[in-house]
Write a protein that holds these residues in place. Structure first.
Motif, PDB file in Angstrom:
ATOM      1  N   GLU A  88       0.622  -1.224  -0.143  1.00 37.81           N
ATOM      2  CA  GLU A  88       0.017   0.069  -0.093  1.00 37.81           C
ATOM      3  C   GLU A  88       0.945   1.298   0.063  1.00 37.81           C
ATOM      4  O   GLU A  88       1.941   1.498   0.714  1.00 37.81           O
ATOM      5  N   SER A  89       0.657   2.117  -0.992  1.00 32.88           N
ATOM      6  CA  SER A  89       1.286   3.488  -1.037  1.00 32.88           C
ATOM      7  C   SER A  89       0.360   4.406  -0.392  1.00 32.88           C
ATOM      8  O   SER A  89      -0.661   4.545  -0.465  1.00 32.88           O
ATOM      9  N   THR A  90       1.207   5.704  -0.308  1.00 31.17           N
ATOM     10  CA  THR A  90       0.532   6.688   0.287  1.00 31.17           C
ATOM     11  C   THR A  90       0.031   7.584  -1.035  1.00 31.17           C
ATOM     12  O   THR A  90       0.726   7.719  -1.936  1.00 31.17           O
ATOM     13  N   TYR A  91      -1.071   8.291  -0.922  1.00 26.43           N
ATOM     14  CA  TYR A  91      -1.604   9.099  -1.735  1.00 26.43           C
ATOM     15  C   TYR A  91      -0.973  10.543  -1.769  1.00 26.43           C
ATOM     16  O   TYR A  91      -0.783  11.013  -0.719  1.00 26.43           O
ATOM     17  N   PHE A  92      -0.450  11.027  -2.995  1.00 20.95           N
ATOM     18  CA  PHE A  92       0.188  12.384  -2.755  1.00 20.95           C
ATOM     19  C   PHE A  92      -0.938  13.280  -3.571  1.00 20.95           C
ATOM     20  O   PHE A  92      -1.324  12.873  -4.573  1.00 20.95           O
ATOM     21  N   ALA A  93      -0.839  14.498  -2.983  1.00 18.44           N
ATOM     22  CA  ALA A  93      -2.007  15.242  -3.109  1.00 18.44           C
ATOM     23  C   ALA A  93      -1.844  16.559  -3.873  1.00 18.44           C
ATOM     24  O   ALA A  93      -2.309  17.051  -4.581  1.00 18.44           O
ATOM     25  N   GLY A  94      -0.634  17.166  -3.468  1.00 18.04           N
ATOM     26  CA  GLY A  94      -0.538  18.573  -3.861  1.00 18.04           C
ATOM     27  C   GLY A  94       0.788  18.706  -4.674  1.00 18.04           C
ATOM     28  O   GLY A  94       1.844  17.997  -4.723  1.00 18.04           O
ATOM     29  N   ARG A  95       0.689  19.793  -5.736  1.00 16.53           N
ATOM     30  CA  ARG A  95       1.674  20.162  -6.742  1.00 16.53           C
ATOM     31  C   ARG A  95       2.653  20.979  -5.999  1.00 16.53           C
ATOM     32  O   ARG A  95       2.164  22.068  -5.240  1.00 16.53           O
ATOM     33  N   PRO A  96       4.069  20.666  -5.939  1.00 17.10           N
ATOM     34  CA  PRO A  96       4.880  21.326  -5.104  1.00 17.10           C
ATOM     35  C   PRO A  96       4.957  22.768  -5.344  1.00 17.10           C
ATOM     36  O   PRO A  96       5.160  23.961  -4.595  1.00 17.10           O
ATOM     37  N   HIS A  97       5.038  23.307  -6.819  1.00 14.38           N
ATOM     38  CA  HIS A  97       5.531  24.550  -7.095  1.00 14.38           C
ATOM     39  C   HIS A  97       4.184  25.633  -7.017  1.00 14.38           C
ATOM     40  O   HIS A  97       4.602  26.827  -7.201  1.00 14.38           O
ATOM     41  N   LYS A  98       2.953  25.163  -7.306  1.00 13.03           N
ATOM     42  CA  LYS A  98       1.864  26.274  -7.196  1.00 13.03           C
ATOM     43  C   LYS A  98       0.921  26.092  -6.106  1.00 13.03           C
ATOM     44  O   LYS A  98      -0.038  26.540  -5.989  1.00 13.03           O
TER      45      LYS A  98
ATOM     46  N   PHE B 198      -2.581  20.912 -15.468  1.00 14.00           N
ATOM     47  CA  PHE B 198      -1.942  22.183 -15.608  1.00 14.00           C
ATOM     48  C   PHE B 198      -0.868  22.399 -16.540  1.00 14.00           C
ATOM     49  O   PHE B 198      -0.857  23.208 -17.516  1.00 14.00           O
ATOM     50  N   HIS B 199       0.485  21.608 -16.271  1.00 16.30           N
ATOM     51  CA  HIS B 199       1.584  21.755 -16.996  1.00 16.30           C
ATOM     52  C   HIS B 199       1.987  20.359 -17.637  1.00 16.30           C
ATOM     53  O   HIS B 199       3.064  20.554 -18.117  1.00 16.30           O
ATOM     54  N   LEU B 200       1.249  19.426 -17.679  1.00 14.56           N
ATOM     55  CA  LEU B 200       1.451  18.293 -18.019  1.00 14.56           C
ATOM     56  C   LEU B 200       2.670  17.348 -17.338  1.00 14.56           C
ATOM     57  O   LEU B 200       3.290  16.540 -17.943  1.00 14.56           O
TER      58      LEU B 200
ATOM     59  N   SER C  37       6.114  24.019 -18.873  1.00 10.09           N
ATOM     60  CA  SER C  37       5.855  25.524 -18.447  1.00 10.09           C
ATOM     61  C   SER C  37       7.026  26.473 -18.183  1.00 10.09           C
ATOM     62  O   SER C  37       8.301  25.749 -18.234  1.00 10.09           O
ATOM     63  N   LYS C  38       6.785  27.671 -17.927  1.00 11.16           N
ATOM     64  CA  LYS C  38       8.198  28.473 -17.999  1.00 11.16           C
ATOM     65  C   LYS C  38       8.389  28.409 -16.258  1.00 11.16           C
ATOM     66  O   LYS C  38       9.470  28.926 -16.052  1.00 11.16           O
ATOM     67  N   THR C  39       7.809  27.673 -15.563  1.00 12.06           N
ATOM     68  CA  THR C  39       8.217  27.464 -14.045  1.00 12.06           C
ATOM     69  C   THR C  39       8.440  26.296 -13.945  1.00 12.06           C
ATOM     70  O   THR C  39       7.762  25.119 -14.047  1.00 12.06           O
ATOM     71  N   PRO C  40       9.953  26.056 -13.765  1.00  8.07           N
ATOM     72  CA  PRO C  40      10.438  24.705 -13.744  1.00  8.07           C
ATOM     73  C   PRO C  40      10.402  24.119 -12.454  1.00  8.07           C
ATOM     74  O   PRO C  40      10.152  24.902 -11.344  1.00  8.07           O
ATOM     75  N   CYS C  41      10.457  22.963 -12.390  1.00 12.60           N
ATOM     76  CA  CYS C  41      10.572  22.317 -10.833  1.00 12.60           C
ATOM     77  C   CYS C  41      12.009  22.364 -10.475  1.00 12.60           C
ATOM     78  O   CYS C  41      12.972  22.103 -11.372  1.00 12.60           O
ATOM     79  N   SER C  42      12.190  21.993  -9.284  1.00 14.79           N
ATOM     80  CA  SER C  42      13.512  21.940  -8.713  1.00 14.79           C
ATOM     81  C   SER C  42      14.156  20.523  -9.061  1.00 14.79           C
ATOM     82  O   SER C  42      13.187  19.630  -9.438  1.00 14.79           O
ATOM     83  N   PRO C  43      15.464  20.211  -8.653  1.00 12.65           N
ATOM     84  CA  PRO C  43      15.851  19.006  -9.174  1.00 12.65           C
ATOM     85  C   PRO C  43      15.191  17.860  -7.958  1.00 12.65           C
ATOM     86  O   PRO C  43      15.167  16.598  -8.706  1.00 12.65           O
ATOM     87  N   ASN C  44      14.790  18.272  -7.079  1.00 13.00           N
ATOM     88  CA  ASN C  44      14.247  17.468  -6.083  1.00 13.00           C
ATOM     89  C   ASN C  44      12.533  17.644  -6.033  1.00 13.00           C
ATOM     90  O   ASN C  44      12.124  17.424  -4.979  1.00 13.00           O
TER      91      ASN C  44
END
Length: 87
Positions: free
Chosen positions: A7-17, A37-39, A55-62
């Motif tokens: 069983e895994s935990t559900y991940f709910a939130g997008r980190p950058h927005k 939103f940004h695929l 998107s123009k808003t990149p995610c950090s490496p982690n």
């Protein structure tokens, strides 16, 4: 979510927005969820970024989804997260 007896935990939130990834239009393909939103593509098992956002808003490496757990009827996030909603 259960896969291969684990069983895994559900991940709910997008980190950058700070928005819920389950907003209108998300898609689940196998073990991945596609952000509406940004695929960006994230693993719903580990929360890790599989494909960067278009998107123009990149995610950090982690960049990872923010993990949410339901404990005694209360939703707890692994880090501070106040989902932003429309309106």
């Amino acid at each position: 979510m259960k896969k291969d007896g684990k069983e895994s935990t559900y991940f709910a939130g997008r980190p950058h927005k700070q928005k819920l990834i389950t907003d209108i239009g998300y898609k689940i393909e196998g073990d991945n969820i596609i952000c509406p939103f940004h695929l960006a593509v994230f693993s719903i098992i580990t929360g890790e970024l599989i494909k960067p956002p278009e998107s123009k808003t990149p995610c950090s490496p982690n960049c990872k989804l923010i993990r949410a757990r339901l404990i005694n009827g209360e939703v707890l996030f692994d880090k501070p997260f106040i989902p932003k909603t429309k309106g």
